[in-house]
Design a protein around this motif. Sequence first.
Motif, mmCIF file in Angstrom:
data_model
loop_
_atom_site.group_PDB
_atom_site.id
_atom_site.type_symbol
_atom_site.label_atom_id
_atom_site.label_comp_id
_atom_site.label_asym_id
_atom_site.label_seq_id
_atom_site.Cartn_x
_atom_site.Cartn_y
_atom_site.Cartn_z
ATOM 1 N N ILE A 118 0.798 -1.144 -0.006
ATOM 2 C CA ILE A 118 -0.107 0.086 -0.053
ATOM 3 C C ILE A 118 0.989 1.136 -0.049
ATOM 4 N N ALA A 119 2.200 1.253 0.290
ATOM 5 C CA ALA A 119 2.965 2.478 0.298
ATOM 6 C C ALA A 119 3.343 2.976 -1.017
ATOM 7 N N SER A 120 3.564 4.278 -0.906
ATOM 8 C CA SER A 120 3.933 4.876 -2.298
ATOM 9 C C SER A 120 5.457 4.626 -2.689
ATOM 10 N N GLU A 121 5.829 4.863 -3.762
ATOM 11 C CA GLU A 121 7.496 4.581 -4.018
ATOM 12 C C GLU A 121 8.453 5.249 -3.393
ATOM 13 N N GLU A 122 7.869 6.550 -2.927
ATOM 14 C CA GLU A 122 8.713 7.110 -2.033
ATOM 15 C C GLU A 122 9.196 6.456 -0.550
ATOM 16 N N LEU A 123 7.871 5.907 -0.124
ATOM 17 C CA LEU A 123 8.113 5.546 1.147
ATOM 18 C C LEU A 123 8.652 3.983 1.132
ATOM 19 N N MET A 124 8.435 3.230 -0.067
ATOM 20 C CA MET A 124 8.905 1.934 -0.234
ATOM 21 C C MET A 124 10.477 2.085 -0.031
ATOM 22 N N VAL A 125 11.058 3.112 -0.752
ATOM 23 C CA VAL A 125 12.516 3.453 -0.582
ATOM 24 C C VAL A 125 12.924 3.335 0.956
ATOM 25 N N LYS A 126 12.145 4.125 1.635
ATOM 26 C CA LYS A 126 12.545 4.194 3.188
ATOM 27 C C LYS A 126 12.185 2.849 3.726
ATOM 28 N N LEU A 127 11.169 2.282 3.515
ATOM 29 C CA LEU A 127 10.847 0.734 4.232
ATOM 30 C C LEU A 127 11.985 -0.016 3.811
ATOM 31 N N SER A 128 12.443 -0.126 2.456
ATOM 32 C CA SER A 128 13.540 -0.987 2.267
ATOM 33 C C SER A 128 14.904 -0.699 2.898
ATOM 34 N N GLU A 129 15.088 0.678 3.133
ATOM 35 C CA GLU A 129 16.352 0.801 4.162
ATOM 36 C C GLU A 129 16.322 0.390 5.473
ATOM 37 N N LEU A 130 14.926 0.409 6.071
ATOM 38 C CA LEU A 130 14.631 0.124 7.389
ATOM 39 C C LEU A 130 14.489 -1.404 7.375
ATOM 40 N N LYS A 131 14.152 -2.322 6.252
ATOM 41 C CA LYS A 131 14.335 -3.556 6.437
ATOM 42 C C LYS A 131 15.597 -3.960 6.146
ATOM 43 N N LYS A 132 16.544 -3.319 5.512
ATOM 44 C CA LYS A 132 18.036 -3.654 5.499
ATOM 45 C C LYS A 132 18.543 -3.671 6.823
ATOM 46 N N ILE A 133 18.292 -2.606 7.635
ATOM 47 C CA ILE A 133 18.868 -2.506 8.895
ATOM 48 C C ILE A 133 18.381 -3.650 10.041
ATOM 49 N N VAL A 134 16.950 -3.900 9.788
ATOM 50 C CA VAL A 134 16.603 -4.727 10.431
ATOM 51 C C VAL A 134 17.181 -6.361 10.341
ATOM 52 N N ASP A 135 17.221 -6.459 9.000
ATOM 53 C CA ASP A 135 17.880 -7.703 8.364
ATOM 54 C C ASP A 135 19.253 -8.149 8.945
ATOM 55 N N ASP A 136 20.164 -6.693 8.859
ATOM 56 C CA ASP A 136 21.467 -6.552 9.129
ATOM 57 C C ASP A 136 21.545 -6.892 10.763
ATOM 58 N N PHE A 137 20.766 -6.292 11.605
ATOM 59 C CA PHE A 137 20.592 -6.509 12.939
ATOM 60 C C PHE A 137 20.342 -8.146 13.230
ATOM 61 N N TYR A 138 19.323 -8.457 12.822
ATOM 62 C CA TYR A 138 18.942 -10.122 12.873
ATOM 63 C C TYR A 138 19.920 -10.926 12.473
ATOM 64 N N ASN A 139 20.569 -10.723 11.196
ATOM 65 C CA ASN A 139 21.659 -11.576 10.781
ATOM 66 C C ASN A 139 22.972 -11.462 11.943
ATOM 67 N N GLU A 140 23.204 -10.338 12.466
ATOM 68 C CA GLU A 140 24.236 -10.252 13.294
ATOM 69 C C GLU A 140 23.916 -10.790 14.607
ATOM 70 N N THR A 141 22.776 -10.793 14.867
ATOM 71 C CA THR A 141 22.427 -11.429 16.278
ATOM 72 C C THR A 141 22.437 -12.957 15.983
ATOM 73 N N ILE A 142 21.890 -13.310 15.119
ATOM 74 C CA ILE A 142 22.027 -14.850 14.786
ATOM 75 C C ILE A 142 23.375 -15.305 14.780
ATOM 76 N N ASN A 143 24.137 -14.734 14.001
ATOM 77 C CA ASN A 143 25.590 -14.894 14.025
ATOM 78 C C ASN A 143 26.337 -15.193 15.235
ATOM 79 N N CYS A 144 25.960 -13.960 16.205
ATOM 80 C CA CYS A 144 26.346 -14.025 17.655
ATOM 81 C C CYS A 144 26.051 -15.227 18.194
ATOM 82 N N LEU A 145 24.590 -15.539 18.279
ATOM 83 C CA LEU A 145 23.933 -16.595 18.950
ATOM 84 C C LEU A 145 24.559 -17.921 18.673
#
Length: 189
Positions: A118-145
């Motif tokens: 439902i998001a606009s194209e501009e918001l999609m860019v920001k949501l993709s950046e947020l998803k990248k940060i979350v995925d990065d944090f999740y992957n780092e956490t899983i790696n540490c665990l």
Amino acid sequence: MTTELIVAIILAVGGWVCAIWQFSVNRRWQKKDKLSDRRYEAYKSFMKKLDAVNESMRKNPNFIFGEMESFLQVILRGSSEDSNTALERFLQSQFDMVKESTMPLLIITQEINELTLIASEELMVKLSELKKIVDDFYNETINCLSLISAKDPKSFKTLETIGHENRMLEYKDLYKEIVRMMRKEINVN
């Protein structure tokens, strides 16, 4: 044909053109309003989930200190065997607590995926950046665990690398920008 008839035909055609134009304009506004309402509900749901996730990621200090207190009581009262068992139990509970704290990251990813519909194209860019940060944090956490062992207390040192300050600042700035964009899309300025 008389002038009256021509004027009547022109007025009738003009009336129909006006009616069709008003109908199409009204329809366009209804679609915009409906999209705005859908976005409002989706964004509201996203913000509530994000708040719940942020709250769940903050652990109750009594839980952590309660585990520590029971661990210390066993050490002070018990033999070395009891102390080793208590240490293993304490480390395992800490490991489980950290592992449980990764679940909210999956929830955030699911919510972001829902917003992509439902998001606009501009918001999609920001949501993709947020998803990248979350995925990065999740992957780092899983790696540490994966490097942690309940039987090796030194392995818990790997958790110190999680949550770099730059990532947190980037997350906060991105969050503010996403909220601003969401408000703009639902016409709340």
